[in-house]
Design an enzyme around this catalytic site. Structure first.
Site, PDB file in Angstrom:
ATOM      1  CB  CYS A  44      -0.901  -0.021   1.234  1.00  0.00           C
ATOM      2  SG  CYS A  44      -1.805   1.514   1.526  1.00  0.00           S
ATOM      3  CE1 TYR A 175      -5.297   3.048  -5.465  1.00  0.00           C
ATOM      4  CE2 TYR A 175      -3.685   4.830  -5.336  1.00  0.00           C
ATOM      5  CZ  TYR A 175      -4.070   3.536  -5.034  1.00  0.00           C
ATOM      6  OH  TYR A 175      -3.231   2.733  -4.309  1.00  0.00           O
TER       7      TYR A 175
END
Length: 306
Positions: A44, A175
């Site tokens: 992450c 994203y």
């Protein structure tokens, strides 16, 4: 993770648990060595910031760290890397258990990084942006001798300005491109991303670091996106105008950081690739993880910087 607007634009959920661990304990969580556990995944990018900051500041013996595996299901990140699939300090299999211990039935995202109060087993915060700033400012009495000033007071305004731009267009921009629900939303995110990368290239053509003459929070936040760019964002998220290796200034800058202790030695490309390609089945239904690209270039010599 987020929702979609009617235009197909991906909108990140930015509502986090905002309790803070502070030197004065004003939220009920005073800084105490050994009391808290930082929970991360090396996959992450938001968690990777905290891993790097903890390393650079020398907080390893003060703030323990639990590492989740690279993949997760809809329920939670899991401690599948540990013997028996259970965190050896918290004694739990899923990080959601720490969330539910404090907030039964917690309905928002079960995210990393988060910090858990070991004495109660309850999550304290998952506010990733504030976590790293507090490690720099609130935990200062426990920093290793000679630890860098990652958020120096004299540079904070400029650091905050750069961070806001980088978050909007780069950190979250990849994203917004990858999870876009329409061609128009994707095109807008793609354009903003590469416009900002061009801006960053120009900025870094005359300086070694983003703000001032030292590594700061701004460099850490940009690095965790850049280090994932060719491995996942270029292909998986369709951010494919250029690879990082085709952007000479940013590629040299990113390698300079990668080869700095506390940066590259915290990166696990296998975890990164497995997370994005195995978990995001809406984008990659087969779950096949690509064998490429060749990532050996991260160890190439760095050209002299400003």
């Amino acid at each position: 993770m987020g929702a979609y607007r009617s235009t197909g634009e991906f909108q990140r959920d930015r509502n986090y648990i905002t309790s803070r661990i502070t030197a004065d304990g004003r939220d009920g969580y005073p800084v105490e060595p050994g009391r808290y556990r930082l929970v991360v995944s090396r996959a992450c990018p938001w968690a990777s910031r905290a891993i790097i900051v903890r390393e650079l500041l020398g907080l390893q013996d003060v703030l323990s760290m639990g590492v989740c595996g690279p993949t997760h299901d809809q329920r939670s990140w899991t401690f599948d890397l540990d013997p028996g699939g259970r965190d050896p300090v918290l004694g739990i299999e899923r990080i959601q258990d720490a969330y539910f211990a404090r907030f039964p039935g917690y309905e928002r995202g079960i995210t990393v990084p988060c910090i858990v109060d070991v004495t109660t087993g309850q999550v304290v915060t998952n506010d990733y942006a504030q976590i790293t700033l507090d490690l720099s400012t609130q935990w200062a009495q426990f920093h290793a001798p000679g630890a860098p000033q990652l958020y120096p007071e004299a540079l904070r305004e400029e650091i905050d300005e750069v961070n806001d731009l980088v978050f909007r267009d780069v950190n979250n921009g990849v994203y917004r491109a990858g999870f876009a629900g329409s061609q128009e939303a994707y095109a807008a995110a793609y354009t903003r991303l590469f416009d900002r990368l061009d801006w960053l290239s120009e900025r870094l053509s005359t300086r070694r670091y983003l703000v001032g003459d030292q590594i700061t929070e701004a460099d850490i936040r940009l690095f965790t996106t850049l280090v994932r760019f060719d491995a996942v964002y270029h292909g998986h998220f369709k951010c494919n105008r250029d690879k990082l290796t085709e952007l000479p200034v940013l590629w040299n800058y990113a390698r300079d950081l990668f080869q700095t202790p506390g940066f590259g030695d915290t990166v696990n490309f296998d975890h990164i690739k497995r997370h994005y390609y195995e978990v995001h089945r809406d984008i990659n239904p087969s779950g096949i993880v690509p064998l490429g690209p060749d990532l050996s270039g991260w160890d190439l010599p760095v050209a002299p910087r400003i």
